[in-house]
Design a protein around this motif. Structure first.
Motif, PDB file in Angstrom:
ATOM      1  N   THR A  34      12.028 -15.775  25.105  1.00  0.00           N
ATOM      2  CA  THR A  34      12.600 -14.752  24.183  1.00  0.00           C
ATOM      3  C   THR A  34      13.921 -14.953  24.061  1.00  0.00           C
ATOM      4  O   THR A  34      14.462 -15.627  25.062  1.00  0.00           O
ATOM      5  CB  THR A  34      12.427 -13.447  25.085  1.00  0.00           C
ATOM      6  OG1 THR A  34      13.104 -13.442  26.131  1.00  0.00           O
ATOM      7  CG2 THR A  34      10.866 -13.056  25.233  1.00  0.00           C
TER       8      THR A  34
ATOM      9  N   PHE B  93       4.049  -7.085  34.147  1.00  0.00           N
ATOM     10  CA  PHE B  93       5.223  -7.290  33.475  1.00  0.00           C
ATOM     11  C   PHE B  93       6.024  -6.006  33.196  1.00  0.00           C
ATOM     12  O   PHE B  93       7.539  -6.144  32.936  1.00  0.00           O
ATOM     13  CB  PHE B  93       4.826  -7.848  31.825  1.00  0.00           C
ATOM     14  CG  PHE B  93       4.904  -9.328  31.893  1.00  0.00           C
ATOM     15  CD1 PHE B  93       6.043 -10.038  32.488  1.00  0.00           C
ATOM     16  CD2 PHE B  93       3.948 -10.000  31.151  1.00  0.00           C
ATOM     17  CE1 PHE B  93       6.107 -11.508  32.257  1.00  0.00           C
ATOM     18  CE2 PHE B  93       4.158 -11.449  31.009  1.00  0.00           C
ATOM     19  CZ  PHE B  93       5.088 -12.160  31.712  1.00  0.00           C
TER      20      PHE B  93
ATOM     21  N   SER C 296       5.517  -8.126  25.545  1.00  0.00           N
ATOM     22  CA  SER C 296       7.009  -8.032  25.870  1.00  0.00           C
ATOM     23  C   SER C 296       7.926  -7.310  24.648  1.00  0.00           C
ATOM     24  O   SER C 296       8.891  -7.493  24.578  1.00  0.00           O
ATOM     25  CB  SER C 296       7.656  -9.460  25.958  1.00  0.00           C
ATOM     26  OG  SER C 296       7.169  -9.829  27.473  1.00  0.00           O
TER      27      SER C 296
ATOM     28  N   ASP D  83      10.407  -4.972  25.690  1.00  0.00           N
ATOM     29  CA  ASP D  83      11.653  -5.584  26.421  1.00  0.00           C
ATOM     30  C   ASP D  83      12.502  -6.159  25.047  1.00  0.00           C
ATOM     31  O   ASP D  83      13.769  -5.979  25.381  1.00  0.00           O
ATOM     32  CB  ASP D  83      11.335  -6.842  27.100  1.00  0.00           C
ATOM     33  CG  ASP D  83      10.660  -6.469  28.287  1.00  0.00           C
ATOM     34  OD1 ASP D  83      10.856  -5.425  28.812  1.00  0.00           O
ATOM     35  OD2 ASP D  83       9.816  -7.401  28.920  1.00  0.00           O
TER      36      ASP D  83
END
Length: 434
Positions: A394, A18, A302, A305
């Motif tokens: 997300t 990722f 994540s 991010d």
């Protein structure tokens, strides 16, 4: 000293799929050398994977889980001359810290890294610094766990001191659950993400602390904080404390953000952390931050991010700059918008026969990403650790509450058809998780 004409490489210890797009945004061709455990590299076919990454120069297979192997790596690669050493996974933190010391580069420091990798020793050091901790004891067998419950009535958390991703972790309600809980805690398997050699379980029993959960992601240079974010966490219901979602920034008063950041800074000082990033988890119990655990690496799930989109900030680039000894540039003090993540997982054990609603989730309001890392035929034994989650949604919105609502609504559109199989004993972890 680097003996060829190529730029000095960044060493990334541990491969995280990722993270590749984020690193590719600022690393030039042939500028990164990956270091990975030989068994992990083989099981995940990483020699082939890195050939398709423009910034990757090579993959070095090395047993970085083992003590002393950083010094052996340094002796075996005298001409490598890296510009930075980055721990990408939990098990890489001590190796990367020691290797940075040997190459004369910024890093956490080996002592701090070792404390962060040992949940029991971290509690000892944090408590000595006055940081709130639950009652916690190493337990060698089921009888010791029963003794802990007798001394500390009420639910307890049984967890490994030396693993990641909530593997082997569960809430023990009372003495009647001790035998089954102990057996579960001993059956720790991370499949392709760990070497084939055994990792001896080192178990802790801890008082169960009630309250909302948060994490602080903090960049530090020489122990001095440069950036701090607070993430709000949601857990799946039930006895396995697995994170179901995140919200960035957490919906909290400013003074509570500052309190959590201050406690994280205090923990950094207590362990003697140098330069790098901390991902520290806290439970807010009656307004008091109680330490859960802390990692000396970029967060998973994540969260990086989410932070980069909400502030916005190039957090990964800033972290790599710090580890090179460079100025990361200006970093924001507060987020401009908000982001959230909701994880996806089948709701029962069995074989996935179909995945529905992913396109609808991707097209829903505010959605930035909707992904599932499995296909029909995937067999799972249920939600027992973070590895058993199979997808993520997300969102980006103006407020944390709106981002959270949109993520939950989009995630609810995704449904898994399951063919129940009562005899499942398999590795159900998705390659997309790491």
């Amino acid at each position: 000293m680097n003996t060829d004409d190529r730029p000095r490489p960044v060493l990334i210890v541990g491969y995280v799929a990722f993270a590749v797009p984020a690193v590719a945004a600022f690393q030039g061709p042939d500028s990164v050398v990956y270091v990975e455990e030989p068994d992990v590299a083989r099981k995940r076919h990483l020699a082939e994977a890195v050939q398709h990454i423009d910034y990757a120069r090579e993959l070095i297979e090395w047993e970085y889980h083992l003590p002393g192997r950083a010094d052996a790596f340094f002796a075996a690669h005298p001409g490598l001359d890296p510009v930075a050493v980055i721990p990408a996974v939990e098990y890489a933190v001590p190796f990367a810290a020691r290797l940075a010391e040997r190459y004369g580069l910024p890093g956490a420091g080996l002592g701090a890294a070792q404390l962060l990798r040992d949940k029991h020793q971290l509690r000892v050091v944090a408590a000595a610094a006055g940081i709130a901790n639950p009652a916690s004891e190493p337990v060698a067998d089921a009888a010791a766990l029963a003794g802990f419950l007798a001394r500390h009535p009420g639910p307890a958390v049984l967890k490994p001191a030396n693993r990641q991703a909530s593997v082997g972790t569960l809430v023990v309600g009372g003495p009647e659950e001790v035998g089954a809980a102990w057996a579960f805690g001993q059956a720790q398997d991370e499949g392709a993400f760990v070497p084939d050699r055994p990792i001896a379980p080192v178990m802790l029993a801890e008082q169960y602390v009630r309250g909302p959960e948060f994490s602080v992601e903090m960049l530090l240079s020489g122990g001095r904080p440069l950036f701090a974010n607070t993430t709000g966490k949601l857990l799946y219901p039930g006895r396995y404390p697995i994170e179901a979602g995140h919200t960035v920034p957490a919906e909290l008063p400013v003074d509570t953000h500052e309190l959590l950041a201050a406690e994280t800074e205090r923990l950094a000082a207590a362990v003697g952390f140098g330069t790098g990033v901390l991902h520290c988890e806290w439970i807010l119990a009656d307004g008091v931050p109680v330490l859960v655990e802390c990692a000396g690496r970029l967060p998973g799930d994540s969260i990086t991010d989410l932070i980069e989109a909400a502030y916005p900030v190039e957090l990964t680039r800033a972290y790599f700059a710090l580890m090179r000894g460079a100025d990361p540039g200006p970093l924001p003090a507060k987020a401009e918008r908000a982001t959230a993540a909701a994880f996806l997982a089948p709701d029962r054990p069995g074989t996935v026969t179909a995945v529905h609603g992913l396109d609808a989730a991707a097209a829903a309001a505010g959605v930035q990403l909707a992904a599932v890392g499995i296909a029909p035929g995937h067999r799972g034994a249920g939600l027992r650790s973070s590895w058993d989650r199979v997808g993520i949604v997300t969102t980006l919105a103006d407020t944390p509450a709106e981002a959270r609502r949109l993520a939950d609504e989009a995630a609810a559109l995704v449904r898994f058809d399951i063919d129940i199989d009562i005899d499942i004993d398999i590795d159900s972890r998705s390659e997309e998780e790491s």
